[in-house]
Enzyme design. Sequence first.
Site, mmCIF file in Angstrom:
data_model
loop_
_atom_site.group_PDB
_atom_site.id
_atom_site.type_symbol
_atom_site.label_atom_id
_atom_site.label_comp_id
_atom_site.label_asym_id
_atom_site.label_seq_id
_atom_site.Cartn_x
_atom_site.Cartn_y
_atom_site.Cartn_z
ATOM 1 N N HIS A 1 0.906 -1.064 0.014
ATOM 2 C CA HIS A 1 0.044 0.059 -0.192
ATOM 3 C C HIS A 1 1.034 1.103 -0.040
ATOM 4 C CE1 HIS A 1 -2.709 -2.928 2.273
ATOM 5 N NE2 HIS A 1 -3.462 -2.524 1.232
ATOM 6 N N SER B 1 0.522 -8.982 1.659
ATOM 7 C CA SER B 1 -0.864 -8.952 1.991
ATOM 8 C C SER B 1 -1.275 -8.802 3.412
ATOM 9 C CB SER B 1 -1.683 -10.704 1.177
ATOM 10 O OG SER B 1 -3.044 -10.484 1.856
#
Length: 285
Positions: A37, A187
Amino acid sequence: MRIVRTVAELRETVGAHRAAGRRIGLVPTMGALHEGHLSLIRAARAGSDVVVVSVFVNPTQFDDPADLAAYPRAEDADVALAASAGADLVFAPEAPELYPSGYATTVTVTGPVTETLEGAERGRGHFDGVATVVAKLLVAVAPDAAWFGAKDAQQVVVVRRVVADLGLPVRIEVGPTVREPDGLAMSSRNVRLSPDDRVRALALSRALRAVQGAADDGADAATARDAGLKELATAGVAPEYLALADPDTLEPVATLDRPALALVAARVGEVRLIDNLLIDPFGAR
């Protein structure tokens, strides 16, 4: 750094920046931020004057209520990480803000883009949820560009279809998959892996590399896929799918005469993981 909770406040804040001529970048996330991210936020920072990061665990894209309940949530840490990567604004609504009482509209993308792979395993409702929440975020923020990660390759294809079909004036940017040093794709779900399952999870990236290796040696699509399946079987990981598909349409690829996307999904212990790799059959020749 500013945190907003409502669409009205979001529009007011972003609108003031837009009126001043500033370029708006959006990074949609479900929180539990990691380096993947943050790489998208940094890319948005480099390509925008104002960076908006949404943090919203979208309930409509979960087919399993237990998976939704177990999804990691850490808003304070997310806000701090987003700020450190260059975000100016975090949009962190509660579910009723995006899905108010009486909400009755869903964005649906039809065809192989949503009916295969993740759509086949998780049901059509999954991508209905993805398409709907992304459309709502794009309408609410009206960014010049929005950044998504390549790890969710099918999601990227769906989002591009939504943008094209609805004529939304936004540029979709895709950042590369970010991996741990040992190759595991980053993840938010990785934190739920037990130590033993964390080791077994490496079979997904090894399987993709095995597919690439077979393609490099001139194997056809079926033989290359078998190489990946063998790698998974050695680790005792049963895939939900391991497929070779066209990167733009997700149609199955029968011959490796052009770049193809290898995609894999599997449950490792209690955790469902996905990964993919762009296979270039001419890369080693």
